[in-house]
Design a protein around this motif. Structure first.
Motif, PDB file in Angstrom:
ATOM      1  N   ASP A  38     -56.048   1.808 -20.728  1.00 36.12           N
ATOM      2  CA  ASP A  38     -57.443   1.513 -20.405  1.00 36.12           C
ATOM      3  C   ASP A  38     -57.532   0.041 -20.005  1.00 36.12           C
ATOM      4  O   ASP A  38     -56.500  -0.591 -19.746  1.00 36.12           O
ATOM      5  CB  ASP A  38     -58.396   1.884 -21.554  1.00 36.12           C
ATOM      6  CG  ASP A  38     -58.167   1.078 -22.827  1.00 36.12           C
ATOM      7  OD1 ASP A  38     -57.591  -0.038 -22.744  1.00 36.12           O
ATOM      8  OD2 ASP A  38     -58.558   1.535 -23.917  1.00 36.12           O
ATOM      9  N   HIS A  59     -59.196   0.081 -31.859  1.00 34.32           N
ATOM     10  CA  HIS A  59     -59.238  -0.347 -30.468  1.00 34.32           C
ATOM     11  C   HIS A  59     -59.939  -1.696 -30.367  1.00 34.32           C
ATOM     12  O   HIS A  59     -60.994  -1.913 -30.984  1.00 34.32           O
ATOM     13  CB  HIS A  59     -59.961   0.689 -29.611  1.00 34.32           C
ATOM     14  CG  HIS A  59     -59.819   0.427 -28.152  1.00 34.32           C
ATOM     15  ND1 HIS A  59     -60.598  -0.495 -27.475  1.00 34.32           N
ATOM     16  CD2 HIS A  59     -58.970   0.943 -27.231  1.00 34.32           C
ATOM     17  CE1 HIS A  59     -60.229  -0.527 -26.206  1.00 34.32           C
ATOM     18  NE2 HIS A  59     -59.253   0.340 -26.024  1.00 34.32           N
ATOM     19  N   LEU A  70     -62.880   1.739 -32.760  1.00 33.39           N
ATOM     20  CA  LEU A  70     -62.502   3.087 -33.178  1.00 33.39           C
ATOM     21  C   LEU A  70     -60.983   3.215 -33.227  1.00 33.39           C
ATOM     22  O   LEU A  70     -60.259   2.548 -32.477  1.00 33.39           O
ATOM     23  CB  LEU A  70     -63.067   4.125 -32.201  1.00 33.39           C
ATOM     24  CG  LEU A  70     -64.591   4.177 -32.072  1.00 33.39           C
ATOM     25  CD1 LEU A  70     -64.994   5.183 -31.012  1.00 33.39           C
ATOM     26  CD2 LEU A  70     -65.219   4.517 -33.419  1.00 33.39           C
ATOM     27  N   ALA A 129     -61.807  -3.081 -28.237  1.00 36.82           N
ATOM     28  CA  ALA A 129     -63.159  -3.099 -27.683  1.00 36.82           C
ATOM     29  C   ALA A 129     -64.149  -2.282 -28.499  1.00 36.82           C
ATOM     30  O   ALA A 129     -65.261  -2.720 -28.773  1.00 36.82           O
ATOM     31  CB  ALA A 129     -63.150  -2.590 -26.233  1.00 36.82           C
ATOM     32  N   THR A 130     -63.737  -1.089 -28.927  1.00 36.07           N
ATOM     33  CA  THR A 130     -64.663  -0.166 -29.590  1.00 36.07           C
ATOM     34  C   THR A 130     -64.598  -0.219 -31.105  1.00 36.07           C
ATOM     35  O   THR A 130     -65.542   0.166 -31.790  1.00 36.07           O
ATOM     36  CB  THR A 130     -64.395   1.276 -29.145  1.00 36.07           C
ATOM     37  OG1 THR A 130     -63.102   1.685 -29.650  1.00 36.07           O
ATOM     38  CG2 THR A 130     -64.413   1.390 -27.630  1.00 36.07           C
TER      39      THR A 130
END
Length: 302
Positions: free
Chosen positions: A81, A274, A279, A276-277
């Motif tokens: 990603d 992660h 999660l 960014a998230t």
């Protein structure tokens, strides 16, 4: 030319050089091995002891010109990603360029595939947040963004990354599941490998038996720390080296019978928050052909 201060008296040359110049110990060792460091005009090994008042002479090599990105056979992307890419690293591939290594690297392979990597970290290790030995296959994460590099380096340092390995070891560990808590440092008699050494860096390996064969055992291994060669060193220390790991005392006859030319060790899964998230991201890497073949042979014999 620099004098050895009192505070470094009696230390190994690579340790002293690392502390004196702020290099990592690996970089210091590479400089010594390349012949760029002398002690009182004499060429010495990295394990030589330094003494206060001696003189260190260091010749810094010219920065290497970046090699053209070269495709790496067998390097596959498991996850990708904007922040992170996780690859399945094949055998015989180093994580990043280093002095003395002329073979393929993960970083070079990703560049050849057109991937943009974080610019954080030393020039030759940009984007690298953890490493796998050249002879170990499996899941390896590389940061693509600066925020990912910062977050993942912190996660590995704080031990919040779940690192799972499959290891085929000789014999049958007793107990069948347990923890090896033993410090690791460079081998006192062989600089190219590591060993359990008093005063070494804290190192913790958890293992559990998955499958037992007549001559070997398949283990699920969870690393709490991430020292160089950690699983290989710890399993050898308890007299159950990874099958095929001749550097750490494995039986060459068994390795040959199973068609192995390297240690049976595979980084089968990585899980981390992660960047960014927040999660959990879990990525699994399938067994490569050579390790699966060895396992199939053992199962057929049982």
């Amino acid at each position: 030319m620099l004098p050895v201060p009192e505070g470094l008296d009696g230390l190994r040359l690579d340790v002293a050089l690392s502390r004196l110049l702020g290099f990592s110990r690996t970089v210091a060792a590479e400089l010594i091995d390349a012949g760029h460091v002398s002690l009182d005009d004499d060429a010495v090994a990295r394990s030589a002891k330094v003494h206060a008042g001696s003189w260190l002479q260091i010749r810094m090599p010219e920065p290497a010109q970046p090699a053209a990105p070269t495709p790496v056979d067998g390097l596959t992307v498991l996850y990708d990603d904007d922040d992170v890419v996780v690859v399945d690293k094949p055998v015989g591939v180093a994580s990043h360029p280093s002095p003395g290594w002329t073979g393929p690297t993960v970083i070079g392979g990703l560049a050849a595939m057109g991937y943009r990597i974080s610019t954080s970290g030393a020039a030759e290790r940009q984007g690298v947040v953890h490493r796998l030995d050249a002879g170990t296959t499996g899941a390896m994460a590389v940061a693509k963004s600066e925020r990912a590099y910062t977050a993942l380096k912190r996660a590995f340092k704080e031990r919040t990354v779940d690192k799972r390995y499959s290891a085929l070891v000789q014999g049958h560990p007793d107990p069948t599941s347990g923890t090896i808590d033993a410090p690791i440092d460079r081998h006192p008699g062989a600089d190219y490998k590591f060993a359990v050494v008093a005063g070494g860096r804290p190192s913790i390996t958890h293992y559990a038996t998955e499958e037992a064969f007549r001559a070997a055992t398949l283990l699920d291994v969870h690393l709490e720390t991430g020292r160089t060669h950690q699983i290989r060193v710890h399993m050898a220390a308890v007299r159950h080296p990874c099958v095929g790991d001749l550097t750490y005392g494995a039986d060459p006859v068994l390795a040959k019978r199973l068609g192995l030319t390297r240690q049976w060790l595979h980084a089968r899964a990585l899980a981390f928050a992660h960047p960014a998230t927040g999660l959990e991201l879990r990525v699994d890497a399938p067994l490569p052909v050579d390790l699966q073949h060895a396992l199939d042979l053992l199962r057929a014999e049982s």
